[in-house]
Design an enzyme around this catalytic site. Structure first.
Site, PDB file in Angstrom:
ATOM      1  N   GLU A 131       4.751  -5.064   5.056  1.00 18.62           N
ATOM      2  CA  GLU A 131       3.938  -4.292   5.992  1.00 18.62           C
ATOM      3  C   GLU A 131       3.007  -3.457   5.133  1.00 18.62           C
ATOM      4  O   GLU A 131       3.367  -2.411   4.615  1.00 18.62           O
ATOM      5  CB  GLU A 131       4.820  -3.399   6.875  1.00 18.62           C
ATOM      6  CG  GLU A 131       4.039  -2.767   8.014  1.00 18.62           C
ATOM      7  CD  GLU A 131       4.037  -1.245   8.013  1.00 18.62           C
ATOM      8  OE1 GLU A 131       3.430  -0.678   8.923  1.00 18.62           O
ATOM      9  OE2 GLU A 131       4.609  -0.619   7.119  1.00 18.62           O
ATOM     10  N   ASP A 167       8.821  -2.006   4.856  1.00 17.40           N
ATOM     11  CA  ASP A 167       8.055  -0.935   5.492  1.00 17.40           C
ATOM     12  C   ASP A 167       7.125  -0.257   4.479  1.00 17.40           C
ATOM     13  O   ASP A 167       7.531   0.021   3.351  1.00 17.40           O
ATOM     14  CB  ASP A 167       9.049   0.094   6.051  1.00 17.40           C
ATOM     15  CG  ASP A 167       8.364   1.167   6.885  1.00 17.40           C
ATOM     16  OD1 ASP A 167       7.719   0.816   7.881  1.00 17.40           O
ATOM     17  OD2 ASP A 167       8.462   2.362   6.524  1.00 17.40           O
TER      18      ASP A 167
HETATM   19  C1  NOJ Z   1       5.573   1.701   9.556  1.00 15.66           C
HETATM   20  C2  NOJ Z   1       6.494   1.539  10.727  1.00 15.66           C
HETATM   21  O1  NOJ Z   1       6.210   0.347  11.394  1.00 15.66           O
HETATM   22  C3  NOJ Z   1       6.293   2.764  11.587  1.00 15.66           C
HETATM   23  O2  NOJ Z   1       6.924   2.621  12.840  1.00 15.66           O
HETATM   24  C4  NOJ Z   1       6.800   3.944  10.823  1.00 15.66           C
HETATM   25  O3  NOJ Z   1       6.540   5.122  11.569  1.00 15.66           O
HETATM   26  C5  NOJ Z   1       6.115   4.066   9.460  1.00 15.66           C
HETATM   27  N1  NOJ Z   1       6.014   2.813   8.781  1.00 15.66           N
HETATM   28  C6  NOJ Z   1       6.875   5.023   8.569  1.00 15.66           C
HETATM   29  O4  NOJ Z   1       8.073   4.460   8.133  1.00 15.66           O
END
Ligand code: NOJ
Ligand code: CA
Length: 557
Positions: free
Chosen positions: A275, A210
């Site tokens: 991500e 993440d």
């Molecule tokens: C990316 C995640 O996919 C999202 O859902 C989240 O709110 C943010 N990162 C913060 O962790």
């Protein structure tokens, strides 16, 4: 072949299980591990290789689990550690790999470390794990810099000192309940590595990382200079879209990822997907250099307009940039943060949106590399745009005072069966799903699509079956075949074509070909607008026995 050139992730199709909306085993209205366990067979029959499960750790749910209070404990809403272990091994029995979602940029404010940091004085070891700073201006009343939260508002919240006076500020790129860790701190590095090992020891096959581009901040935490950018104060987009940026895509990240990848000495098959939203495709590919992570979500692809020139250049760049670092490309059309693909490309016409989503899927699955399918996209679910305000839970909606609609519309619990809510998401008579499902989803349940060869579910199954079995789609070969400007014509193994018509007019299919799979009805030898076909190299009808979706031999015309 060395593992670097044939890792399982290079061609895997991974299904994203957004656990709170997948299946509810205990009837409290929220999806859980018990629910996932009852649907593993569905996932195996769909034909995916792996699942990625959104955060299931102990969490007060300020951001749907992306605020982790304990990385080694399962959130009771979702189940227990024993159930998690059972799920991992049952998934393996079904031939499915399991990726977890690791959240290393921030913890929950309820995490023991943050509670200890709040109780400890400035300058303490406890505070050094997060980013506490004195404020600027008289009495430190101003935030330490101009950084803004990705969820609107300032990225800093001021604490109250033990004597009740205003204290230091702490950084949170997301909600105030998600304080950022300081990745220059050795405790932080050691702890997150230990967390990865904790889960690897329980059999998981990898991690989705993440905010993989956010953990390292530029030294001194310099201003971004937002004021000079003259941007809408309430816009979220600009926090993501400014590059270079002192809290995105810093060079120091890659050293962390090399230390994570070194876990493959013990767990040779471990895979990581970043991500990271980092602008140019070359910047994405840097996360997948040798010794680094293996994949980075292809945000340029997911965010592309339905336009041949745009997609052509993104596909082209992706293949080139990832090959240049020895990684396989990967593709994605949906996730829990973006409007559903069916609605993104609808241009005001839901039927067109659904048709384009199917064409986009067949294009994606026809490209070399890995692919990600967001739960419900295999059913062609639309975005739920008219959820009532009091049902919405996304902090983006609430923090923006409702001016930003947020992400709940793509998070509505899945419809499995039956003719009215809860559509088998949980048992009839159980607590209603945590977001209301539209009654029109009766036609979109997995059950309703199961035996319909023209359904979106059947299309996904057929495509995934062919991807696994057809020699034309094996390997990573890719080249463009010259085509009309509105048409994308990709050649995979010699002679196997993937053709998408993004224009307003039908185009002639190449002569001497037989369509093995199409995303929608063909018009004889014509490929209609918003349609993708897969064409094997010879004129023999090549079919796996149960591939029955929109087969259209060319002599039909
Ligand atoms: C990316 C995640 O996919 C999202 O859902 C989240 O709110 C943010 N990162 C913060 O962790
Ligand atoms: Ca439940």
């Amino acid at each position: 072949m060395s593992p670097a050139t044939h890792g399982w992730w290079r061609s895997a199709v991974t299904y994203q299980v957004y656990i709170r909306s997948f299946a509810d085993g205990n009837g409290d209205g929220i999806g859980d591990i018990a629910g996932v366990r009852t649907r593993l067979r569905y996932l195996r029959e769909l034909g995916v290789d792996a699942i990625w499960i959104n955060p299931w750790y102990l969490s007060p749910m300020a951001d749907a689990g992306y605020d982790v209070a304990d990385y080694r404990a399962i959130e009771p809403l979702f189940g227990t550690l024993a159930e998690a272990e059972a799920l991992i091994s049952e998934a393996h029995e079904h031939g499915l790999r399991v990726l977890l979602d690791i959240v290393p940029n921030h913890t929950s404010d309820r995490h023991d470390w943050f509670q200890a940091a709040l109780a400890a004085p400035p300058g303490s070891r406890e505070r050094a794990r997060y980013l506490f700073r004195n404020g600027r201006g008289d009495n430190g009343d101003e935030p330490p810099n101009d950084w803004r939260s990705c969820f609107t508002g300032p990225a800093w919240t001021r604490t109250t000192a033990a004597d009740g006076t205003p204290g230091q500020w702490y950084l949170h790129l997301f909600t105030p309940e998600q304080p950022d860790l300081d990745w220059s701190n050795d405790d932080v590095r050691a702890e997150l590595l230990a967390v990865l090992e904790f889960w690897l020891g329980r059999g998981v096959d990898g991690f989705r990382v993440d905010v993989a581009h956010g953990m390292v901040k530029a030294p001194g935490l310099p201003d971004v200079g937002y004021a000079s950018l003259d941007l809408d104060d309430n816009a979220v987009a600009f926090v993501w879209d400014v590059f270079p940026h002192p809290h995105w895509d810093q060079e120091g990240l890659h050293e962390i990822y090399r230390s994570w990848r070194a876990l493959s000495a013990t767990y040779p098959e471990v895979a990581f997907v970043a991500e990271a939203e980092v602008g140019a495709i070359d910047r994405y590919a840097r996360y997948t250099r040798p010794g680094g992570l293996q994949q980075a979500f292809n945000f340029p692809f997911i965010k592309a307009r339905w336009d041949a020139a745009t997609l052509r250049s993104i596909i082209d760049e992706t293949v080139r940039a990832f090959a240049a670092v020895g990684a396989a490309p990967s593709w994605v059309l949906g996730n829990h943060d973006l409007p559903r693909v069916t609605s993104r490309h609808a241009d005001g016409d839901a039927t067109r949106g659904a048709r384009r989503a199917r064409a986009a899927t067949l294009l994606m699955l026809g490209l070399p590399g890995g692919a990600y399918i967001y739960q419900g996209d295999e059913l062609g679910l639309p975005e739920c745009e008219d959820l009532p305000a009091d049902a919405r839970q996304d902090p983006i909606f609430h923090r923006s005072g409702g001016t930003l609609v947020g992400r709940d519309g793509c998070r509505v619990p899945l419809p499995w069966s039956g003719t009215e809510p809860p559509f088998g998401f949980n048992a009839d008579g159980a607590t209603s799903p945590w977001l209301p499902q539209p009654s029109t989803w009766a036609a979109l349940t997995a059950e309703a699509q199961e035996d319909d060869p023209s359904s979106t579910l059947a299309l996904h199954r057929a495509a995934l079956r062919l991807r696994r079995s057809h020699p034309g789609l094996a390997g990573e070969r890719f080249s463009w075949v010259e085509s009309a400007p509105d048409v994308l014509h990709v050649e995979r193994e010699v002679g196997f074509s993937v053709l998408t018509n993004l224009g307003p007019e039908s185009v002639l299919l190449p002569t001497g070909t037989t369509v093995v799979l199409a995303s929608g009805p063909l018009d004889g030898i014509w490929l209609p607008p918003d349609t993708t076909v897969w064409l094997p190299p010879d004129t023999t009808v090549w079919l796996s026995p149960d591939t029955t979706v929109w087969l259209s031999p060319r002599d039909a015309g």
